[in-house]
Structures are given as C-alpha cells and as structure tokens.
Design a protein around this motif. Sequence first.
Motif, PDB file in Angstrom:
ATOM      1  N   GLN A  66       0.954  -1.153  -0.070  1.00 16.99           N
ATOM      2  CA  GLN A  66       0.033  -0.012   0.068  1.00 16.99           C
ATOM      3  C   GLN A  66       0.835   1.131   0.061  1.00 16.99           C
ATOM      4  O   GLN A  66       2.011   1.111   0.690  1.00 16.99           O
ATOM      5  N   PRO A  67       0.546   2.328  -0.617  1.00 14.28           N
ATOM      6  CA  PRO A  67       1.362   3.452  -0.592  1.00 14.28           C
ATOM      7  C   PRO A  67       1.767   3.978   0.805  1.00 14.28           C
ATOM      8  O   PRO A  67       0.857   3.727   1.784  1.00 14.28           O
ATOM      9  N   LYS A  68       2.963   4.238   0.955  1.00 13.78           N
ATOM     10  CA  LYS A  68       3.607   4.624   1.943  1.00 13.78           C
ATOM     11  C   LYS A  68       4.087   3.660   3.193  1.00 13.78           C
ATOM     12  O   LYS A  68       4.455   3.908   4.400  1.00 13.78           O
ATOM     13  N   SER A  69       4.181   2.282   2.629  1.00 11.08           N
ATOM     14  CA  SER A  69       4.374   1.222   3.640  1.00 11.08           C
ATOM     15  C   SER A  69       5.914   1.133   3.173  1.00 11.08           C
ATOM     16  O   SER A  69       6.393   0.065   3.843  1.00 11.08           O
ATOM     17  N   GLY A  70       6.629   1.584   2.509  1.00 11.50           N
ATOM     18  CA  GLY A  70       7.833   1.351   2.211  1.00 11.50           C
ATOM     19  C   GLY A  70       8.429   1.022   0.820  1.00 11.50           C
ATOM     20  O   GLY A  70       9.274   0.189   0.456  1.00 11.50           O
ATOM     21  N   THR A  71       7.442   1.095  -0.156  1.00  6.77           N
ATOM     22  CA  THR A  71       7.353   0.816  -1.468  1.00  6.77           C
ATOM     23  C   THR A  71       8.757   1.089  -2.091  1.00  6.77           C
ATOM     24  O   THR A  71       9.547   0.395  -2.642  1.00  6.77           O
ATOM     25  N   THR A  72       9.235   2.434  -1.925  1.00  2.71           N
ATOM     26  CA  THR A  72      10.675   2.838  -2.337  1.00  2.71           C
ATOM     27  C   THR A  72      11.889   2.248  -1.914  1.00  2.71           C
ATOM     28  O   THR A  72      12.684   1.853  -2.768  1.00  2.71           O
ATOM     29  N   TRP A  73      11.748   1.824  -0.564  1.00  5.37           N
ATOM     30  CA  TRP A  73      12.780   1.060  -0.097  1.00  5.37           C
ATOM     31  C   TRP A  73      12.928  -0.101  -0.676  1.00  5.37           C
ATOM     32  O   TRP A  73      13.859  -0.932  -1.094  1.00  5.37           O
ATOM     33  N   HIS A 164       1.078  13.020   5.327  1.00  2.00           N
ATOM     34  CA  HIS A 164       1.787  14.174   4.882  1.00  2.00           C
ATOM     35  C   HIS A 164       2.010  13.983   3.398  1.00  2.00           C
ATOM     36  O   HIS A 164       1.975  15.243   2.703  1.00  2.00           O
ATOM     37  N   PHE A 165       1.979  12.885   2.865  1.00  2.00           N
ATOM     38  CA  PHE A 165       2.319  12.665   1.412  1.00  2.00           C
ATOM     39  C   PHE A 165       1.077  13.462   0.627  1.00  2.00           C
ATOM     40  O   PHE A 165       1.161  14.274  -0.295  1.00  2.00           O
ATOM     41  N   ASP A 166      -0.103  13.212   0.954  1.00  2.00           N
ATOM     42  CA  ASP A 166      -1.326  13.423   0.106  1.00  2.00           C
ATOM     43  C   ASP A 166      -1.095  15.094   0.401  1.00  2.00           C
ATOM     44  O   ASP A 166      -1.638  15.655  -0.482  1.00  2.00           O
ATOM     45  N   ASN A 167      -1.204  15.368   1.323  1.00  2.00           N
ATOM     46  CA  ASN A 167      -1.139  16.937   1.532  1.00  2.00           C
ATOM     47  C   ASN A 167      -0.179  17.726   0.667  1.00  2.00           C
ATOM     48  O   ASN A 167      -0.279  18.901   0.233  1.00  2.00           O
ATOM     49  N   LYS A 168       1.076  17.096   0.587  1.00  2.00           N
ATOM     50  CA  LYS A 168       2.245  17.521  -0.145  1.00  2.00           C
ATOM     51  C   LYS A 168       1.844  17.492  -1.825  1.00  2.00           C
ATOM     52  O   LYS A 168       2.128  18.526  -2.263  1.00  2.00           O
ATOM     53  N   PHE A 170      -1.270  17.030  -3.179  1.00  2.00           N
ATOM     54  CA  PHE A 170      -2.361  17.540  -3.533  1.00  2.00           C
ATOM     55  C   PHE A 170      -2.355  19.250  -2.999  1.00  2.00           C
ATOM     56  O   PHE A 170      -3.490  19.405  -2.449  1.00  2.00           O
ATOM     57  N   HIS A 171      -1.389  19.714  -3.155  1.00  2.00           N
ATOM     58  CA  HIS A 171      -1.296  21.311  -2.303  1.00  2.00           C
ATOM     59  C   HIS A 171      -2.379  21.803  -3.031  1.00  2.00           C
ATOM     60  O   HIS A 171      -2.557  21.815  -4.191  1.00  2.00           O
ATOM     61  N   GLY A 172      -2.889  22.844  -2.266  1.00  2.00           N
ATOM     62  CA  GLY A 172      -4.308  23.426  -2.735  1.00  2.00           C
ATOM     63  C   GLY A 172      -5.597  22.685  -2.085  1.00  2.00           C
ATOM     64  O   GLY A 172      -6.550  23.421  -1.966  1.00  2.00           O
ATOM     65  N   SER A 173      -5.402  21.347  -1.731  1.00  2.00           N
ATOM     66  CA  SER A 173      -6.770  20.977  -1.254  1.00  2.00           C
ATOM     67  C   SER A 173      -6.246  19.820  -0.163  1.00  2.00           C
ATOM     68  O   SER A 173      -6.378  18.705  -0.174  1.00  2.00           O
ATOM     69  N   THR A 174      -5.426  20.386   1.025  1.00  2.00           N
ATOM     70  CA  THR A 174      -5.041  19.769   2.150  1.00  2.00           C
ATOM     71  C   THR A 174      -6.294  19.538   3.126  1.00  2.00           C
ATOM     72  O   THR A 174      -7.338  20.021   3.076  1.00  2.00           O
ATOM     73  N   MET A 175      -5.838  18.242   3.783  1.00  2.00           N
ATOM     74  CA  MET A 175      -6.827  17.803   4.875  1.00  2.00           C
ATOM     75  C   MET A 175      -6.258  18.003   6.166  1.00  2.00           C
ATOM     76  O   MET A 175      -5.151  17.562   6.479  1.00  2.00           O
ATOM     77  N   GLU A 176      -7.215  18.107   7.128  1.00  2.00           N
ATOM     78  CA  GLU A 176      -6.943  18.213   8.638  1.00  2.00           C
ATOM     79  C   GLU A 176      -6.392  17.025   8.811  1.00  2.00           C
ATOM     80  O   GLU A 176      -7.079  15.888   8.466  1.00  2.00           O
ATOM     81  N   LEU A 177      -5.629  16.657  10.087  1.00  2.00           N
ATOM     82  CA  LEU A 177      -5.216  15.193  10.443  1.00  2.00           C
ATOM     83  C   LEU A 177      -6.602  14.372  10.765  1.00  2.00           C
ATOM     84  O   LEU A 177      -6.706  13.328  10.487  1.00  2.00           O
ATOM     85  N   ASP A 178      -7.238  15.150  11.706  1.00  2.00           N
ATOM     86  CA  ASP A 178      -8.383  14.671  12.174  1.00  2.00           C
ATOM     87  C   ASP A 178      -9.584  14.044  11.407  1.00  2.00           C
ATOM     88  O   ASP A 178     -10.002  13.013  11.481  1.00  2.00           O
ATOM     89  N   LYS A 179      -9.578  14.736  10.168  1.00  2.00           N
ATOM     90  CA  LYS A 179     -10.609  14.356   9.203  1.00  2.00           C
ATOM     91  C   LYS A 179     -10.040  13.293   8.629  1.00  2.00           C
ATOM     92  O   LYS A 179     -10.941  12.020   8.312  1.00  2.00           O
ATOM     93  N   ALA A 180      -9.019  13.258   8.171  1.00  2.00           N
ATOM     94  CA  ALA A 180      -8.278  12.049   7.441  1.00  2.00           C
ATOM     95  C   ALA A 180      -8.058  10.780   8.319  1.00  2.00           C
ATOM     96  O   ALA A 180      -8.621   9.705   7.979  1.00  2.00           O
ATOM     97  N   TYR A 181      -7.955  11.141   9.652  1.00  2.00           N
ATOM     98  CA  TYR A 181      -8.099  10.023  10.573  1.00  2.00           C
ATOM     99  C   TYR A 181      -9.406   9.309  10.644  1.00  2.00           C
ATOM    100  O   TYR A 181      -9.401   8.088  10.793  1.00  2.00           O
ATOM    101  N   ASP A 182     -10.208  10.059  10.942  1.00  2.00           N
ATOM    102  CA  ASP A 182     -11.769   9.707  10.959  1.00  2.00           C
ATOM    103  C   ASP A 182     -11.958   8.842   9.631  1.00  2.00           C
ATOM    104  O   ASP A 182     -12.561   7.585   9.785  1.00  2.00           O
TER     105      ASP A 182
END
Length: 321
Positions: A66-73, A164-168, A170-182
């Motif tokens: 899944q994205p962000k689990s260490g694909t690049t590594w 962090h990645f998605d907010n980077k 999709f700059h311009g349409s960022t999400m609050e952490l609480d909302k993303a968490y929910d």
Amino acid sequence: TMSAAPSKSISPKDLISTLPTSSDDWCSGPLVLYKNYWLRSTVLERILLAQATIKPRDDDIILATQPKSGTTWLKALAFAITNRGRYGFGDHPLLTHHPHQLVLSIEFHGPGGDHTDLNALASPRLLSTHIPMSLLPPEMSPSSGRRVVYLCRDPKDTFVSRWHFDNKIFHGSTMELDKAYDLFCRGLSPYGPFWEHYLEYWKALATPNKVLFLKYEEIKEDSVRVVQKLAAFLRVPFSQEEESSGVPEEVARLCSFETLTSLQVNQVSVVNDHGDHRFPANSAFFRKGQVGDWANHMSREMGENMDQITKDRLKGSGLAF
Ligand code: A3P
C-alpha cells in the motif's frame, strides 16, 4: 436497440461513472467504490487499463504494497539484490536513478497507457503495484504461480506518512489530520479499507513458496537479515563468498534512507509530468523514514483507538502489529 454489451466494451470512464461515490473528499475529491475497495477514480482508471493491456509473464516478480509502507525502499532493495552481478557499488544505477525509475509500477509506469515500456523489459521482470490482490490481473496473482513480495507497515505510521504525502502532492486541497484519521479508520481512504489490503495478501501465504510477507519495522530492525531473506526468495541467494565479503551489508547500506536521501536524484522536487498522468516528485517519497513517528502527530488515545481497530480487523488471521 437495447443490447447486452459485453462488459469489456465499456470504457473505464463509463464504468467508473456508474460506481458508488464517497460523500467525503480525500484531499482532491471523492473516492469511488469498486469491488470492495475505495479508490481515486484516476487510479481506478489506470488499474482497469493495466488489467486490460498488461502481458503477464510466468517469471514476473511482483512487489506489492500500500502507498507509504516502504515501496521505495523495497524497490531499491529488490533491484540491488537481483542486479548485483551487473553493477558495482561505486557506479550503481541507484546512485543516479530514483528507485521508481528502476522498478516500474504496473499501474503507474510512465507515459502512455499501452504498457510498451513494461513489455520491453528483460525477464524476469521486477514490477511493483499498489493494486489489491483481488484486483490484480488474474495471471499476476500468487494463485496463478506468480511470486509476490508484500510489504506492510504499522497502520499508524502508514497513515501519518500518507497524510503528509497527500497534503504535499495535492497542495491546494489539504486535509486536517483529524478528518483524514476519521475517514481512514472507517475504511474510507484510498485503497481502503486499509486492513483488507493486508489481509488479502496475508492469506495468499497459503500458496506455498509464492509469497514473501515483510514488515517495514523488521527491515528497520535488521535490514541485512531481510536482504538475505529477500535474495533467497528471489532465487538469487548470496554465496558464502559474498556473505564473507559483506555484500548483503553493502546492499543494505546502498538502499538505506541515509544513502538514498543524500543523492541528488532523490532530492529533485519537480513533479514528473507524463502527459496523461503526473507522478509525484522524487523527493516526495522520502520524509523521515522512522518507526513510531505517528506519536508526533496523533494523541495517545488516537493511537490506541487505531490499534484496537487493527486488532479487530486482523483478528484470527495471525497478522499483528
Ligand atoms: P515516512 O513518511 O514515515 O518518512 P512509499 O515508498 O511506500 O511511498 O513509502 C514512503 C515512506 O517510506 C516514507 O515514510 C519514507 O520516508 C520512507 N522511506 C523511503 N525510503 C526509505 C528507505 N530507504 N528506508 C526507510 N524508509 C524509507
């Protein structure tokens, strides 16, 4: 006239327009529900394209995450291991290429949708994917004899990295952490429900010798051991001579967060524009590279709550974090 058109003739866009849509946006827009997975419509389009056009080979090796689990590594490690006879560590392609350029993705492989760049690769191909197992082209799945390396990561750290990645990107349409968490906890994140993706590949371990299941945390803890394990699974185990001259250690060092982030190519912050899709900047794939960074962004209670969800979702599977 009303004729029952075979589903193959429906264009991906038309198919997607018929799917249920999430009522909440994930950054730039809503997600669509396709066969139990929530996906960005642009991503689903590429998955459908991959299913229709890729030409699987018997000896393909799939790196699934899944994205962000260490694909690049994982890409860097698998590339360095399987190509170690070809390149010296002093002039290695990983010193001048982003791992994403060396191990192509099934669904995001570069310009155009025809997979000619994948078809041109020499066998055995190393291919990466974020596609859930049940949505892989059938011939690319462990049940059809394909070898798959699956890498996963503590959901808390994966979530924080993703936020962090998605907010980077999709700059311009960022999400609050609480909302993303929910949304994430309710299964409404891209490739969600998050835990189902893990479970599908985890259960594929029942197919003997076809799946290697790894955790980000175990590579952090002992990367040399994982390098050896990976080499054995990829059928290129290290010889005694290689072991005693420290080749596994060199591979681990070359692919480490410290080495990769020190390289110019991985510091490039310009988005890769492929015309029909944009691929995030090389630098976006490196942030902290640590275990436990979730605690700097989530309260203890949020962490415990997510742990409980993970426990419930993975209950009885034998997979735990
Ligand atoms: P963080 O955001 O927690 O730092 P992916 O490659 O699947 O997109 O995952 C990206 C995550 O892996 C980021 O996590 C990134 O920093 C980390 N990462 C990238 N390369 C790494 C490496 N060589 N070693 C350890 N972590 C790495």
